[in-house]
Write a protein that holds these residues in place. Structure first.
Motif, PDB file in Angstrom:
ATOM      1  N   VAL A   1      -0.791 -25.485 -31.452  1.00 57.44           N
ATOM      2  CA  VAL A   1      -1.670 -24.863 -32.433  1.00 57.44           C
ATOM      3  C   VAL A   1      -1.358 -23.374 -32.461  1.00 57.44           C
ATOM      4  O   VAL A   1      -1.142 -22.752 -31.413  1.00 57.44           O
ATOM      5  CB  VAL A   1      -3.164 -25.075 -32.093  1.00 57.44           C
ATOM      6  N   LEU A   2      -1.334 -22.803 -33.661  1.00 54.65           N
ATOM      7  CA  LEU A   2      -1.150 -21.356 -33.806  1.00 54.65           C
ATOM      8  C   LEU A   2      -2.513 -20.732 -34.012  1.00 54.65           C
ATOM      9  O   LEU A   2      -3.267 -21.119 -34.916  1.00 54.65           O
ATOM     10  CB  LEU A   2      -0.249 -21.056 -35.009  1.00 54.65           C
ATOM     11  N   VAL A   3      -2.862 -19.769 -33.163  1.00 59.74           N
ATOM     12  CA  VAL A   3      -4.136 -19.053 -33.264  1.00 59.74           C
ATOM     13  C   VAL A   3      -3.937 -17.793 -34.092  1.00 59.74           C
ATOM     14  O   VAL A   3      -3.076 -16.965 -33.775  1.00 59.74           O
ATOM     15  CB  VAL A   3      -4.666 -18.695 -31.862  1.00 59.74           C
ATOM     16  N   LEU A   4      -4.734 -17.674 -35.150  1.00 55.33           N
ATOM     17  CA  LEU A   4      -4.664 -16.510 -36.050  1.00 55.33           C
ATOM     18  C   LEU A   4      -5.997 -15.771 -36.023  1.00 55.33           C
ATOM     19  O   LEU A   4      -7.054 -16.409 -35.902  1.00 55.33           O
ATOM     20  CB  LEU A   4      -4.354 -16.951 -37.483  1.00 55.33           C
ATOM     21  N   PRO A   5      -6.000 -14.448 -36.170  1.00 50.00           N
ATOM     22  CA  PRO A   5      -7.269 -13.718 -36.290  1.00 50.00           C
ATOM     23  C   PRO A   5      -7.880 -13.949 -37.657  1.00 50.00           C
ATOM     24  O   PRO A   5      -7.151 -14.069 -38.653  1.00 50.00           O
ATOM     25  CB  PRO A   5      -6.849 -12.254 -36.095  1.00 50.00           C
ATOM     26  N   ASP A   6      -9.205 -14.061 -37.709  1.00 50.66           N
ATOM     27  CA  ASP A   6      -9.827 -14.302 -39.013  1.00 50.66           C
ATOM     28  C   ASP A   6      -9.951 -13.010 -39.810  1.00 50.66           C
ATOM     29  O   ASP A   6      -9.684 -11.921 -39.304  1.00 50.66           O
ATOM     30  CB  ASP A   6     -11.196 -14.970 -38.868  1.00 50.66           C
TER      31      ASP A   6
ATOM     32  N   ILE B   1      -7.088 -14.443 -22.911  1.00 50.54           N
ATOM     33  CA  ILE B   1      -6.054 -14.505 -23.947  1.00 50.54           C
ATOM     34  C   ILE B   1      -6.604 -13.807 -25.183  1.00 50.54           C
ATOM     35  O   ILE B   1      -7.743 -14.072 -25.603  1.00 50.54           O
ATOM     36  CB  ILE B   1      -5.684 -15.960 -24.268  1.00 50.54           C
ATOM     37  N   GLY B   2      -5.826 -12.919 -25.764  1.00 54.68           N
ATOM     38  CA  GLY B   2      -6.331 -12.178 -26.913  1.00 54.68           C
ATOM     39  C   GLY B   2      -5.241 -11.500 -27.702  1.00 54.68           C
ATOM     40  O   GLY B   2      -4.078 -11.955 -27.720  1.00 54.68           O
ATOM     41  N   THR B   3      -5.590 -10.410 -28.359  1.00 56.04           N
ATOM     42  CA  THR B   3      -4.661  -9.749 -29.283  1.00 56.04           C
ATOM     43  C   THR B   3      -3.381  -9.288 -28.597  1.00 56.04           C
ATOM     44  O   THR B   3      -2.325  -9.217 -29.229  1.00 56.04           O
ATOM     45  CB  THR B   3      -5.352  -8.535 -29.938  1.00 56.04           C
TER      46      THR B   3
ATOM     47  N   SER C   1     -12.253 -15.405 -34.348  1.00 56.68           N
ATOM     48  CA  SER C   1     -12.809 -14.078 -34.627  1.00 56.68           C
ATOM     49  C   SER C   1     -11.932 -12.969 -34.036  1.00 56.68           C
ATOM     50  O   SER C   1     -11.586 -12.998 -32.847  1.00 56.68           O
ATOM     51  CB  SER C   1     -14.223 -13.984 -34.060  1.00 56.68           C
ATOM     52  N   SER C   2     -11.596 -11.989 -34.875  1.00 55.76           N
ATOM     53  CA  SER C   2     -10.776 -10.864 -34.415  1.00 55.76           C
ATOM     54  C   SER C   2     -11.463 -10.120 -33.276  1.00 55.76           C
ATOM     55  O   SER C   2     -10.817  -9.686 -32.311  1.00 55.76           O
ATOM     56  CB  SER C   2     -10.517  -9.885 -35.569  1.00 55.76           C
ATOM     57  N   GLY C   3     -12.790  -9.979 -33.402  1.00 55.05           N
ATOM     58  CA  GLY C   3     -13.525  -9.297 -32.365  1.00 55.05           C
ATOM     59  C   GLY C   3     -13.425  -9.998 -31.030  1.00 55.05           C
ATOM     60  O   GLY C   3     -13.232  -9.359 -29.976  1.00 55.05           O
ATOM     61  N   ASN C   4     -13.524 -11.328 -31.034  1.00 57.15           N
ATOM     62  CA  ASN C   4     -13.425 -12.089 -29.790  1.00 57.15           C
ATOM     63  C   ASN C   4     -12.020 -11.998 -29.200  1.00 57.15           C
ATOM     64  O   ASN C   4     -11.851 -11.927 -27.981  1.00 57.15           O
ATOM     65  CB  ASN C   4     -13.797 -13.552 -30.033  1.00 57.15           C
ATOM     66  N   LEU C   5     -11.017 -11.996 -30.086  1.00 55.34           N
ATOM     67  CA  LEU C   5      -9.641 -11.883 -29.597  1.00 55.34           C
ATOM     68  C   LEU C   5      -9.376 -10.508 -28.985  1.00 55.34           C
ATOM     69  O   LEU C   5      -8.614 -10.378 -28.023  1.00 55.34           O
ATOM     70  CB  LEU C   5      -8.654 -12.162 -30.733  1.00 55.34           C
ATOM     71  N   GLN C   6     -10.002  -9.488 -29.535  1.00 56.39           N
ATOM     72  CA  GLN C   6      -9.836  -8.157 -28.964  1.00 56.39           C
ATOM     73  C   GLN C   6     -10.441  -8.083 -27.558  1.00 56.39           C
ATOM     74  O   GLN C   6      -9.889  -7.421 -26.669  1.00 56.39           O
ATOM     75  CB  GLN C   6     -10.485  -7.115 -29.883  1.00 56.39           C
ATOM     76  N   LEU C   7     -11.571  -8.765 -27.364  1.00 57.11           N
ATOM     77  CA  LEU C   7     -12.209  -8.789 -26.043  1.00 57.11           C
ATOM     78  C   LEU C   7     -11.466  -9.699 -25.071  1.00 57.11           C
ATOM     79  O   LEU C   7     -11.490  -9.487 -23.862  1.00 57.11           O
ATOM     80  CB  LEU C   7     -13.663  -9.256 -26.168  1.00 57.11           C
TER      81      LEU C   7
ATOM     82  N   ILE D   1      -0.789 -16.445 -31.912  1.00 57.37           N
ATOM     83  CA  ILE D   1      -0.606 -16.899 -30.537  1.00 57.37           C
ATOM     84  C   ILE D   1      -0.334 -18.392 -30.591  1.00 57.37           C
ATOM     85  O   ILE D   1      -1.067 -19.147 -31.242  1.00 57.37           O
ATOM     86  CB  ILE D   1      -1.872 -16.654 -29.685  1.00 57.37           C
ATOM     87  N   LYS D   2       0.716 -18.824 -29.926  1.00 52.29           N
ATOM     88  CA  LYS D   2       1.060 -20.248 -29.910  1.00 52.29           C
ATOM     89  C   LYS D   2       0.521 -20.891 -28.644  1.00 52.29           C
ATOM     90  O   LYS D   2       0.898 -20.528 -27.531  1.00 52.29           O
ATOM     91  CB  LYS D   2       2.577 -20.433 -29.992  1.00 52.29           C
ATOM     92  N   LEU D   3      -0.405 -21.853 -28.819  1.00 50.57           N
ATOM     93  CA  LEU D   3      -0.953 -22.616 -27.700  1.00 50.57           C
ATOM     94  C   LEU D   3      -0.287 -23.983 -27.661  1.00 50.57           C
ATOM     95  O   LEU D   3      -0.073 -24.610 -28.716  1.00 50.57           O
ATOM     96  CB  LEU D   3      -2.467 -22.808 -27.851  1.00 50.57           C
TER      97      LEU D   3
END
Length: 417
Positions: free
Chosen positions: A412-417, A391-393, A342-348, A402-404
């Motif tokens: 794993v690559l983390v992408l915003p939804d 960890i976020g935007t 979730s983009s919102g969660n990544l922003q937080l 974001i590469k984990l």
């Protein structure tokens, strides 16, 4: 190794597929004279088979490659009972609709390994629900029950091991070996199928079918088993810390599949090349003799060949290139597994242990905490020292992800939804 008359027996012997055979001389003679139809059964307990199923699939492939007819028996009927072999507990019973869904998903895997069609050795696929669902219980017991004694059935490993460990064995499961033996009889009658193959844990069930054919129809049937594989360190084939290595692309990506084989233990390289690729034995002997860094090249060849069979040459090459970019060039690798958050969660901002778990790099939050405390977690190549690190935007790179990294080789690559 002694030279056999038939190409099939010679090939599977040289490559290490045979554990036991009810009559290897009779099989060799028959296979040298005519096309043999042989089958392996696959129950529909999940939406995909996993890497542990590749050995029997490759055995069917070699059967066809050497001129014989492979028969894939889908267990639409036997899955309703559950095979107790190698299990301490009863399998979870699935509904008919779940079994049908699993069967449909699994079927597509075999077209990557076998050629189906009307040729004399064209592969067949059959569902044992076609006859098992129609059985009349009383008639079945009267016709076939007298050929099975409880005394003998109690001696088979699938039963004996469960009872020795004092784990319950239901009457439902106890019937499985009778149904499997009956499958062999039906396939013999319907398709002139002369051999059943499977893992060594199926030996008792297979021999039951061989004997039932002799007793009821006076037909000489054959049984062949392959060794149950574990890795050199004793780990079960097809399993990783993150779970099963599935054959369906939707469950395990081509890259993850390639990486599983790339991580093969040194002592297993030669064995796995013989069992899971079609490389010439002379080339395999050369590859398994390599040492040190050169052996890693053999592992890449293994991974690429196994992935090509399962997912196609393009997918295998893409996985190989992604691994090279990721590990040798320091890049991200365009085909690494991805997860949308979730983009919102990544922003937080998300706590590191929580994000690693959500990304599927650990099976639990506790495991994620241990990974971080042990120094095995990295974000964009930088070590994570605090499990609560947000960890976020702000951690996204120019490409928007974001590469984990967990350990050395899981990404794993983390992408915003």
């Amino acid at each position: 190794m002694a030279k056999h008359k038939s190409e099939f027996v010679q090939t599977v012997m040289e490559r290490g597929f045979i554990q036991d055979c009810s009559d290897i001389e009779a099989l060799d003679d028959l296979a040298s004279r005519e096309i043999i139809t042989a089958y392996i059964g696959f129950d529909c307990t999940a939406t995909s088979l996993h890497a542990g199923s590749l050995l029997p699939i490759m055995l069917l492939r070699w059967l066809q490659q050497t001129g014989h007819q492979p028969l894939v028996l889908m267990g639409g009927g036997t899955t309703k009972v559950g095979d107790p072999s190698g299990k301490d507990q009863s399998r979870r019973l699935l509904t008919t609709s779940q079994i049908s869904k699993n069967l449909t998903s699994i079927k597509s895997i075999f077209s990557n390994y076998l050629t189906f069609g009307d040729d004399p050795n064209g592969a067949l696929m059959v569902n044992n629900a076609d006859w098992l669902d129609e059985l009349n219980y009383i008639e079945f017991l009267r016709d076939y029950g007298p050929h099975f004694t409880i005394n003998r059935m109690l001696k088979f490993d699938s039963v004996k091991l469960r009872l020795d460990r004092e784990h319950p064995l239901t009457f439902l499961e106890f019937n499985y070996m009778i149904l499997q033996a009956y499958d062999f009889l039906e396939l013999s009658r319907r398709f002139n199928c002369r051999m059943q193959m499977g893992g060594s844990d199926q030996w008792g069930n297979i021999i039951n079918g061989v004997e039932l054919g002799r007793r009821v129809d006076q037909v000489p049937l054959l049984g062949l088993t392959s060794p149950l594989l574990t890795t050199a360190s004793g780990a079960k084939m097809g399993k990783t810390a993150a779970g099963a290595v599935w054959l369906n692309e939707s469950l395990t990506s081509s890259y993850e599949f390639w990486q599983y084989w790339r991580n093969t233990e040194d002592a297993d390289v030669g064995k796995f090349l013989r069992l899971f690729t079609e490389l010439p034995l002379s080339e395999i002997a050369r590859l398994e003799s390599l040492e040190g860094a050169e052996l890693n090249e053999a592992k890449k060849i293994l991974a690429t060949n196994v992935t090509a069979l399962c997912h196609g040459s393009d997918a295998a090459d893409a996985a190989r290139i992604t691994a090279q970019e990721t590990f040798e060039s320091g890049g991200a690798g365009i085909d690494l597994p991805t997860v949308e958050i979730s983009s919102g969660n990544l922003q937080l901002g998300i706590a590191a242990f929580e994000l690693f778990h959500q990304a599927g790099l650990t099976n639990s939050r506790g495991e994620a905490r241990r990974l971080i405390k042990g120094g095995g977690a990295r974000v964009n190549g930088a070590a994570v020292s605090n499990e609560m690190q947000k960890i976020g935007t702000s951690d996204m790179n120019a490409e928007g992800f974001i590469k984990l990294t967990a350990g050395k080789k899981r990404h794993v690559l983390v992408l915003p939804d």
